[in-house]
Design a protein around this motif. Sequence first.
Motif, PDB file in Angstrom:
ATOM      1  N   UNK A  90      31.549   3.699  -2.294  1.00  0.00           N
ATOM      2  CA  UNK A  90      32.520   2.662  -2.629  1.00  0.00           C
ATOM      3  C   UNK A  90      33.942   3.202  -2.643  1.00  0.00           C
ATOM      4  N   UNK A  91      34.122   4.384  -3.211  1.00  0.00           N
ATOM      5  CA  UNK A  91      35.445   5.004  -3.226  1.00  0.00           C
ATOM      6  C   UNK A  91      35.914   5.334  -1.810  1.00  0.00           C
ATOM      7  N   UNK A  92      35.001   5.847  -0.996  1.00  0.00           N
ATOM      8  CA  UNK A  92      35.347   6.159   0.394  1.00  0.00           C
ATOM      9  C   UNK A  92      35.752   4.897   1.149  1.00  0.00           C
ATOM     10  N   UNK A  93      35.038   3.829   0.904  1.00  0.00           N
ATOM     11  CA  UNK A  93      35.350   2.552   1.557  1.00  0.00           C
ATOM     12  C   UNK A  93      36.738   2.059   1.147  1.00  0.00           C
ATOM     13  N   UNK A  94      37.036   2.168  -0.140  1.00  0.00           N
ATOM     14  CA  UNK A  94      38.344   1.725  -0.629  1.00  0.00           C
ATOM     15  C   UNK A  94      39.476   2.571  -0.041  1.00  0.00           C
ATOM     16  N   UNK A  95      39.311   3.865  -0.060  1.00  0.00           N
ATOM     17  CA  UNK A  95      40.369   4.746   0.423  1.00  0.00           C
ATOM     18  C   UNK A  95      40.561   4.630   1.930  1.00  0.00           C
ATOM     19  N   UNK A  96      39.537   4.185   2.641  1.00  0.00           N
ATOM     20  CA  UNK A  96      39.682   3.988   4.082  1.00  0.00           C
ATOM     21  C   UNK A  96      40.707   2.900   4.395  1.00  0.00           C
ATOM     22  N   UNK A  97      40.931   1.985   3.444  1.00  0.00           N
ATOM     23  CA  UNK A  97      41.898   0.919   3.668  1.00  0.00           C
ATOM     24  C   UNK A  97      43.324   1.412   3.790  1.00  0.00           C
ATOM     25  N   UNK A  98      43.613   2.629   3.374  1.00  0.00           N
ATOM     26  CA  UNK A  98      44.970   3.162   3.442  1.00  0.00           C
ATOM     27  C   UNK A  98      45.201   4.049   4.662  1.00  0.00           C
ATOM     28  N   UNK A  99      44.187   4.110   5.502  1.00  0.00           N
ATOM     29  CA  UNK A  99      44.326   4.883   6.731  1.00  0.00           C
ATOM     30  C   UNK A  99      44.888   4.003   7.837  1.00  0.00           C
ATOM     31  N   UNK A 100      45.512   4.591   8.837  1.00  0.00           N
ATOM     32  CA  UNK A 100      46.072   3.792   9.938  1.00  0.00           C
ATOM     33  C   UNK A 100      44.974   3.159  10.786  1.00  0.00           C
ATOM     34  N   UNK A 101      45.326   2.035  11.404  1.00  0.00           N
ATOM     35  CA  UNK A 101      44.403   1.390  12.339  1.00  0.00           C
ATOM     36  C   UNK A 101      44.452   2.119  13.669  1.00  0.00           C
ATOM     37  N   UNK A 102      43.355   2.102  14.433  1.00  0.00           N
ATOM     38  CA  UNK A 102      42.080   1.403  14.190  1.00  0.00           C
ATOM     39  C   UNK A 102      41.091   2.216  13.370  1.00  0.00           C
ATOM     40  N   UNK A 103      41.501   3.403  12.891  1.00  0.00           N
ATOM     41  CA  UNK A 103      40.576   4.264  12.151  1.00  0.00           C
ATOM     42  C   UNK A 103      40.052   3.579  10.892  1.00  0.00           C
ATOM     43  N   UNK A 105      39.547   0.329  10.140  1.00  0.00           N
ATOM     44  CA  UNK A 105      38.511  -0.678  10.409  1.00  0.00           C
ATOM     45  C   UNK A 105      37.235  -0.037  10.926  1.00  0.00           C
ATOM     46  N   UNK A 106      37.376   0.985  11.753  1.00  0.00           N
ATOM     47  CA  UNK A 106      36.191   1.640  12.311  1.00  0.00           C
ATOM     48  C   UNK A 106      35.394   2.336  11.214  1.00  0.00           C
ATOM     49  N   UNK A 107      36.100   2.992  10.301  1.00  0.00           N
ATOM     50  CA  UNK A 107      35.410   3.681   9.209  1.00  0.00           C
ATOM     51  C   UNK A 107      34.705   2.684   8.305  1.00  0.00           C
ATOM     52  N   UNK A 108      35.377   1.597   7.978  1.00  0.00           N
ATOM     53  CA  UNK A 108      34.743   0.597   7.119  1.00  0.00           C
ATOM     54  C   UNK A 108      33.542  -0.039   7.803  1.00  0.00           C
ATOM     55  N   UNK A 109      33.619  -0.236   9.097  1.00  0.00           N
ATOM     56  CA  UNK A 109      32.483  -0.787   9.833  1.00  0.00           C
ATOM     57  C   UNK A 109      31.295   0.172   9.802  1.00  0.00           C
ATOM     58  N   UNK A 110      31.576   1.461   9.965  1.00  0.00           N
ATOM     59  CA  UNK A 110      30.505   2.457   9.914  1.00  0.00           C
ATOM     60  C   UNK A 110      29.886   2.527   8.514  1.00  0.00           C
ATOM     61  N   UNK A 111      30.719   2.399   7.485  1.00  0.00           N
ATOM     62  CA  UNK A 111      30.194   2.435   6.118  1.00  0.00           C
ATOM     63  C   UNK A 111      29.339   1.210   5.809  1.00  0.00           C
ATOM     64  N   UNK A 144      34.115  12.890  12.387  1.00  0.00           N
ATOM     65  CA  UNK A 144      34.901  13.060  13.606  1.00  0.00           C
ATOM     66  C   UNK A 144      36.220  12.289  13.521  1.00  0.00           C
ATOM     67  N   UNK A 145      36.145  11.069  12.992  1.00  0.00           N
ATOM     68  CA  UNK A 145      37.361  10.269  12.820  1.00  0.00           C
ATOM     69  C   UNK A 145      38.302  10.954  11.823  1.00  0.00           C
ATOM     70  N   UNK A 146      37.732  11.474  10.738  1.00  0.00           N
ATOM     71  CA  UNK A 146      38.547  12.159   9.732  1.00  0.00           C
ATOM     72  C   UNK A 146      39.222  13.400  10.325  1.00  0.00           C
ATOM     73  N   UNK A 147      38.509  14.117  11.177  1.00  0.00           N
ATOM     74  CA  UNK A 147      39.105  15.296  11.817  1.00  0.00           C
ATOM     75  C   UNK A 147      40.288  14.911  12.710  1.00  0.00           C
TER      76      UNK A 147
END
Length: 268
Positions: A90-103, A105-111, A144-147
Amino acid sequence: MNFQELLDSLPIGIFFVAYAIVAATLSETGYRFGCWWQDHTPEEKEGPTGMIVGSLLALMAFLLAIATGMAADRFDTRRGLVLAEANSIGTTYLRAGYLPEPASSEIRSLLREYIPLRIIETANLADVRVRIARSAELQTKLWSIAEDLARATPESDVLALFIDSLNETLDLHETRVVAGIYARVPETILLLLFFGSILTLGMVGYNAGLTRRRSPVTAFVMIVVLGAVITLVVDLDRPRDGFLKVNQQPLIDLQEQVGVLVPANPPE
């Protein structure tokens, strides 16, 4: 197939019935053998059989306490890991919202795809292994996206927070796998508990045969109670099925929430 795999293949109710039948059979066999021995050796003294039986019962009580404690600790660990993983995802999902697009949305979709894989409610080990393999694939994509983001913005504090929570999520995956599949009550203890208790009940019957004094009701209650406690140990030690199951509700709740979570501030 080892002894633990054999136990896992039996439904918990059938295990209890099978144990009770075997224990009752051996107890009755011990009683009849005691009667036969007393009839054929009337000149021999009874000996310290009663004291030995009492010592065996005390040893079995000690072993039951150890095995029950070990199984309960492992059950509590698995239950706590479900909550910890739900919080981490849940925390990872929330913090993904502050990352630039399209990363983002892609991260949240994977989660969103990842969460249902972590809800383990099946007793089929093959299905569990498929879920674990698919989870590992999604983890590779997430990392990979995080890297890529780390290479692009290495000074980002928000990205550092996200990577920290993602790393915790990946670690909890392996911790749950180990706790659910490998961290079991040692097979040696289960063997000693199962066969030791049956032989002890046989000795109780043998001692009753030597004295020709026994209470069928007492013997029945002892077999049922001892069988119930051993069944409880086996049930607590099972990570996927049985009467006592690890509640997956934290992950189920998270699965229902991820579509509507909209963070206002980055979590600390």
